[in-house]
Design a protein around this motif. Sequence first.
Motif, mmCIF file in Angstrom:
data_model
loop_
_atom_site.group_PDB
_atom_site.id
_atom_site.type_symbol
_atom_site.label_atom_id
_atom_site.label_comp_id
_atom_site.label_asym_id
_atom_site.label_seq_id
_atom_site.Cartn_x
_atom_site.Cartn_y
_atom_site.Cartn_z
ATOM 1 N N ILE A 1 -3.961 -7.089 -13.982
ATOM 2 C CA ILE A 1 -3.994 -6.322 -12.738
ATOM 3 C C ILE A 1 -5.025 -6.896 -11.763
ATOM 4 C CG2 ILE A 1 -5.757 -4.535 -13.001
ATOM 5 C CD1 ILE A 1 -3.427 -2.556 -12.620
ATOM 6 N N TYR A 2 -5.996 -7.642 -12.296
ATOM 7 C CA TYR A 2 -7.006 -8.183 -11.391
ATOM 8 C C TYR A 2 -6.462 -9.322 -10.546
ATOM 9 C CZ TYR A 2 -7.617 -11.924 -14.836
ATOM 10 O OH TYR A 2 -7.406 -12.960 -15.686
ATOM 11 N N ILE B 1 -4.187 -8.977 -8.588
ATOM 12 C CA ILE B 1 -3.817 -8.413 -7.286
ATOM 13 C C ILE B 1 -4.942 -8.577 -6.283
ATOM 14 C CG2 ILE B 1 -3.394 -6.207 -6.165
ATOM 15 C CD1 ILE B 1 -1.550 -5.656 -8.565
ATOM 16 N N SER B 2 -6.177 -8.374 -6.738
ATOM 17 C CA SER B 2 -7.265 -8.534 -5.762
ATOM 18 C C SER B 2 -7.473 -10.009 -5.421
ATOM 19 C CB SER B 2 -8.547 -7.906 -6.279
ATOM 20 O OG SER B 2 -8.909 -8.499 -7.491
ATOM 21 N N TYR C 1 -16.089 -1.476 4.508
ATOM 22 C CA TYR C 1 -17.487 -1.447 4.084
ATOM 23 C C TYR C 1 -18.294 -0.689 5.113
ATOM 24 C CZ TYR C 1 -21.741 -3.452 2.068
ATOM 25 O OH TYR C 1 -22.941 -3.656 1.478
#
Lengths: 216, 352
Positions: B2-3, B5-6, B104
């Motif tokens: 799933i990482y 995706i980032s 941010y």
Amino acid sequence: MNNIFLLNDYITNGFRIEFVDVIYLISILFGVLTIVSRNPIVSVLFLIGLFVNIAGLLILVGCNYIGLSYILVYVGAVSILFLFILMLINIRISELLSETNNDIPLAVLTVLLFYYIIGQVLPSNLTDNTIVSSLSNSFSEVYNVQLDNEFLNMVNLKHEIAYASSKSWDSSLVEFTHITGIGNIMYTSYSLWLIISSVILLLGMVGAIVITIKQK
Amino acid sequence: MIYLISVLEGLLVIVPALLSVAFVTIAERKTMASMQRRLGPNVVGYYGLLQAFADALKLLLKEYVAPTQANIILFFLGPIITLIFSLLGYLTVPFGSGLFISDYSLGLLYMLAVSSLATYGILLAGWSANSKYAFLGSLRSTAQLISYELILSSVILLVLLLTGSLNVITIVESQRAVNFLFPLFPLFLVFFIGSIAETNRAPFDLAEAESELVSGFMTEHSASIFVFFFLAEYASIVLICVLNSILFLGGYLSIIPLDLILNVLNLFFDVNNTILYDIFVHISSSPLNLALKTAFLIFVFIWVRASFPRIRFDQLMSVCWTVLLPIVIAYVVLMPCIVYGLGIIPINISLL
């Protein structure tokens, strides 16, 4: 068509306790290399690396504003001036003169004394569960007492870190940012100290101008 | 799994950013050519559109030469630092409503911090090459960047006075009523001049003044390492134009006054239930608005380069410290008085 996909990416996003260990080790390495390296420019570069590391650590544990201003002030302004001046000086002469091995016992003594005093005063806070800090804290008595009390809660403590470093979405609705909090304190309760410190800054600027001005 | 995706998210920003850099270089060459009555690149691809890729390929296939007296590690580290930190600024840019990598709360501060770190690459590259031209170029460039960063951050401070937040999205959204171009027009001019100087562009490109310093801090850099500097320079130009349009031109907010058009149309037709209304809603905060504003500002960058002769270095510094900075400081005194006097202190815009 109208589904929302929620993807929780926990590896590249948010706080992981292993990162703190890595940053600790790298910053110790950089700190040693700052002192050891002979070329002053390389030494300042390691110092800058150390600053960036510490800023990264501060951002990682949740002090976003302090971390970013660390980069902005120390790395972006002060160290650049250091580097700028060092590059203009002829370094070959000072490279030959550096014979600093005699001072090593003094350095070790200073660090030990500093850490002994600070280690007694500082409370063991939430981020104290890393390998480096638990190793170093096992030398002092204060930590061991607290560790016994909190030993059962160690697992919960790690959850609390993730909570305290405000990576969850709902905290951004409720929480003040650090910059707001600092501003609120600085401009209300401690406004007098702010004015005094700004006068000191002004004094520094005027002093620099007075030194460099040509007297006729 | 799933990482990934980032990682993909990051690539989705960086790859188009680098592609836009490639096309900005062609745009610059074609525009300058037409201003000087030349043809410009017109062989590779239609109208020379693929010229940048041909250039990059040529540079990558070239043999790289490093000076023997150079500090090799820093020599290669310099361009890499410059490129990485000029690309990191794209992290907090909102390209459309909801199209961002990071929302941010200190986004603007982050952009400032990252852009101040990019100076190190130039300083290191110039020093490590062990050449007088490169060294002088890097010293000039650093002095220029430090001085003009002061102006940029003071102007940003004044924009913050009207938004009350360092979050870039909040700054864009608080311009829904009116773009900051109108209340802060003189500051926009100062900021734009500052950003031309900050990116080392003509007429302020003293760092790489060809007539004096061969090619400035990148004199000794060749082949693929030179590509890094090239990409970093144009990436920071695009980024600072994006920042200009976010701070003063309203970012991704619509250029055309769609509300007005809708109201006028509503007098004659029932627009609210037609597809036109949906299209208008879609356009009102689409990335195309930001793209158009940024493209116009980049065009002005090129226009300025083609129009003005290069000024002397002492003139450049005295303009910064004795002309622009007093203006900005006067505004720093004036603006809080106006904001306080009119009672328009921004509170909790980010929660709206």
